[in-house]
Design an enzyme around this catalytic site. Structure first.
Site, PDB file in Angstrom:
ATOM      1  N   PRO A 127       0.827  -1.136  -0.001  1.00 43.05           N
ATOM      2  CA  PRO A 127      -0.153   0.034   0.000  1.00 43.05           C
ATOM      3  C   PRO A 127       0.835   1.266  -0.095  1.00 43.05           C
ATOM      4  CG  PRO A 127      -0.972  -1.566   1.507  1.00 43.05           C
ATOM      5  CD  PRO A 127       0.382  -2.049   1.210  1.00 43.05           C
ATOM      6  N   CYS A 128       0.281   2.206  -0.652  1.00 42.73           N
ATOM      7  CA  CYS A 128       1.569   3.216  -1.130  1.00 42.73           C
ATOM      8  C   CYS A 128       0.999   4.669  -0.474  1.00 42.73           C
ATOM      9  CB  CYS A 128       1.429   3.558  -2.409  1.00 42.73           C
ATOM     10  SG  CYS A 128       0.126   3.903  -3.342  1.00 42.73           S
ATOM     11  N   GLN A 129      -0.018   4.637   0.427  1.00 47.82           N
ATOM     12  CA  GLN A 129      -0.664   6.069   0.675  1.00 47.82           C
ATOM     13  C   GLN A 129       0.502   6.724   1.458  1.00 47.82           C
ATOM     14  OE1 GLN A 129      -2.004   3.104   1.129  1.00 47.82           O
ATOM     15  NE2 GLN A 129      -4.421   3.288   1.148  1.00 47.82           N
ATOM     16  N   ALA A 130       1.378   5.971   2.403  1.00 41.61           N
ATOM     17  CA  ALA A 130       2.324   6.631   3.228  1.00 41.61           C
ATOM     18  C   ALA A 130       3.464   7.435   2.297  1.00 41.61           C
ATOM     19  CB  ALA A 130       3.032   5.653   4.207  1.00 41.61           C
ATOM     20  N   TYR A 131       3.623   6.882   1.294  1.00 46.36           N
ATOM     21  CA  TYR A 131       4.724   7.335   0.442  1.00 46.36           C
ATOM     22  C   TYR A 131       4.431   8.179  -0.624  1.00 46.36           C
ATOM     23  CZ  TYR A 131       6.604   2.773   1.668  1.00 46.36           C
ATOM     24  OH  TYR A 131       7.036   1.651   2.136  1.00 46.36           O
TER      25      TYR A 131
END
Length: 513
Positions: A127-131
């Site tokens: 999951p990429c939301q944090a990046y």
């Protein structure tokens, strides 16, 4: 030829898996997706349906699938008619949450899937939301306690334990600059992926060489960035994609080959023209004191949608924006009356000369899937119409100052509307260019994805977003329209994945020789 096993992690609706499973040799699939792991229930249903279809030979889907698409039979009936294929698909598409589901259960499923094969492929992206660059700006940077930062270690653990021949790991552009406690995350990820045993010392895992898919000799981190529009995808989607090859496989991979640019108009103009709907009107705002702070409450009046009401509003707005109207608009202002549907009857496919005709088209499909418009505020209809007309006349989408210049009522009722932070709050997609990045935000509203045709006066549909992402036309997305948008926005473009799958196949074949 025995198909190469593929395990798909953080699978979403299956964009990577679709690309890999589309590669064939002598009429048979080169890869076989053995397991797809996804936490979201509706995305998993989409995955399961596609896994079900892969149980049938290429280009030999059962007629009942088309009956399901047209609404003649239910999904449950389709599955019950092919219980064996459904059972296999149900096993392949697994709803589980990596990092929470027991590791021994995950490992057992993977072992069962690869069945002792050493030359198998791992695909997926944490999951990429944090990046995400946008996400980081909203929260003031990446927080060390954000579990999404370290979910790549779930991917890494599976590499360490199961040792795929090749892995493909995808993530957002923001990964290249993301930091935690002053350290670049990307540097740590590259080091970990090169030698998984340093993080998981109890697993005697071999090392991996990490390659760029766009440059033979890596000179900087940006060489791991793939710009999809350069490879035949009608979208400016820039993503980090890493290709890892196990150190005992002494093969240098080739790189992606650039292709001609594909415009938005060329991949959605054949779809049926539909109108938006109108469901409420803004009636002003009032201020209230809440816990010592003044807060604004926006008030709305509900409207009952009809074609006549919609046309009445759009026609009035067109008169108010007369200076932007081209002669063709007045001469040919035949507004579409249909709002679309989950299955909209009528043949629609790209020109046979289009470079992606073979990729999208299904000759047995007699309608458009997931092609239904959203409902909009009456004031947003005017903004959408203005945006499309302005873009058509000037070749660029308007900024907030342009909205102000053409009427105060075009500005949204937000205190920061003219702050400069939301200059692209309403963005028309340019017809003659690749679209901007389709993101999961499209599930919230369509303001960034306004159709270029002012007569339709709406945001993009799920099918149009799916075309931009290069999902084949017979790819059906399960769930509500909001859930469908979210699935499409989170996916890897299947056509890009297909090109990567070709590169991986050449690595595996050279390793055999």
């Amino acid at each position: 030829m025995k198909a190469i096993p593929v395990i798909d992690l953080f699978a979403g609706p299956g964009g990577l898996a679709e690309g890999f499973s589309s590669l064939s040799r002598n009429g048979k699939r080169y890869y076989q997706v053995r397991l797809s792991i996804e936490m979201d229930a509706q995305a998993r249903e989409t995955l399961k349906l596609r896994a079900f279809l892969r149980q049938f030979p290429i280009n030999e889907l059962p007629e009942d699938y088309y009956h399901f698409l047209s609404g003649s039979i239910s999904l449950e009936k389709l599955y019950s008619n092919f219980s064996g294929e459904h059972r296999l698909a149900d096993q392949e598409a697994w709803q589980a949450t990596l990092g929470k589901t027991q590791e021994n259960e995950v490992d057992e499923r993977i072992r069962s899937g690869i069945a002792g094969e050493k030359n198998w492929v791992l695909i997926g992206g944490p999951p990429c939301q944090a990046y995400s660059l946008v996400g980081r700006s909203r929260v003031g940077g990446i927080q060390d306690g954000d579990h999404r930062v370290h979910l790549y270690k779930e991917y890494l653990r599976i590499i360490a334990v199961h040792r795929p021949a090749v892995f493909v790991m995808e993530n957002v552009k923001g990964l290249l600059s993301a930091k935690v406690n002053g350290e670049k995350i990307f540097d740590n990820i590259l080091a970990d992926l090169s030698d998984p045993a340093t993080v998981f010392p109890l697993n005697p895992c071999p090392g991996y060489r990490i390659y760029s898919l766009v440059r033979e000799a890596v000179r900087s981190d940006s060489d791991y960035l793939i710009k999809s529009e350069l490879y035949g995808v009608p979208q400016r989607r820039h993503r980090v994609i890493l290709l890892g090859i196990r150190e005992d496989i002494n093969v240098q991979p080739r790189q992606l080959v650039q292709k001609e640019s594909v415009s938005l108009r060329s991949v959605i103009s054949d779809l049926p023209k539909i109108r938006s709907s109108i469901y409420r009107a803004f009636s002003g705002s009032t201020e209230h004191l809440v816990e010592g702070k003044i807060k604004k409450k926006r008030n709305y009046v509900n409207l009952e949608d009809s074609y006549s009401l919609w046309k009445q509003h759009v026609s009035r707005y067109a008169d108010e924006l007369a200076e932007l109207l081209p002669d063709s608009f007045r001469q040919n202002s035949i507004f579409p009356s249909d709002r679309g549907a989950e299955y909209l009857q009528g043949k629609s496919e790209l020109s046979a000369t289009h470079p992606l005709h073979h990729w999208y088209s299904d000759s047995r499909l007699s309608g458009s899937l997931n092609h239904q418009s959203r409902g909009h505020l009456s004031s947003d209809l005017k903004r959408y119409l203005f945006s499309a007309l302005y873009t058509r006349k000037f070749g660029k989408f308007p900024r907030m100052a342009d909205y102000r210049a053409y009427g105060d009522d075009l500005l949204p009722d937000h205190s920061n509307a003219e702050s400069g932070k939301f200059n692209d709050r309403f963005r028309v997609q340019l017809a003659g260019e690749p679209a901007t990045t389709i993101t999961s935000h499209i599930s919230k509203d369509g303001h960034y994805f306004i159709h270029y045709d002012p007569l339709q006066c709406r945001s993009l549909t799920v099918r149009e977003a799916a075309r931009i992402q290069t999902f084949p036309d017979n790819y059906f997305f399960c769930g509500s329209r909001t859930q469908q948008f979210h699935q499409v926005g989170n996916a890897v473009p299947p056509y890009l994945a297909f090109q990567i799958a070709e590169i991986v196949s050449s690595v595996l074949e050279k390793n055999k020789s």
